[in-house]
Design a protein around this motif. Structure first.
Motif: not given
Length: 73
Positions: A1-2, A4-9, A62
């Motif tokens: 999950m972390i 994925l959030l880092a990739r989106l950021l 992911v």
């Protein structure tokens, strides 16, 4: 999950700086490099089926990349 959030950021930041096309190219290149690293690392750690891990990490980053990181010793 972390991850994925880092990739989106990172994607949001790069999109503002470089634009959509260069952002997709940069993220795709990163995922392919991660897949190559997973393949190389799996061979050296004698993980079964390194080709599957490498391709999985390159194509479904992911899912497979965090799974590989959690699985390796």
């Amino acid at each position: 999950m972390i991850l994925l959030l880092a990739r989106l950021l990172v994607a949001a930041t790069l999109n503002g700086v470089w634009g959509l096309t260069r952002t997709f190219l940069a993220l795709g290149s990163f995922e392919i490099l991660c897949g190559a690293w997973v393949f190389y690392d799996a061979i050296h750690r004698h993980v079964p089926k390194p080709i599957r891990w490498g391709l999985g990490s390159a194509l479904l980053w992911v899912v497979f990349f965090p799974w590989y990181l959690a699985r390796r010793k």
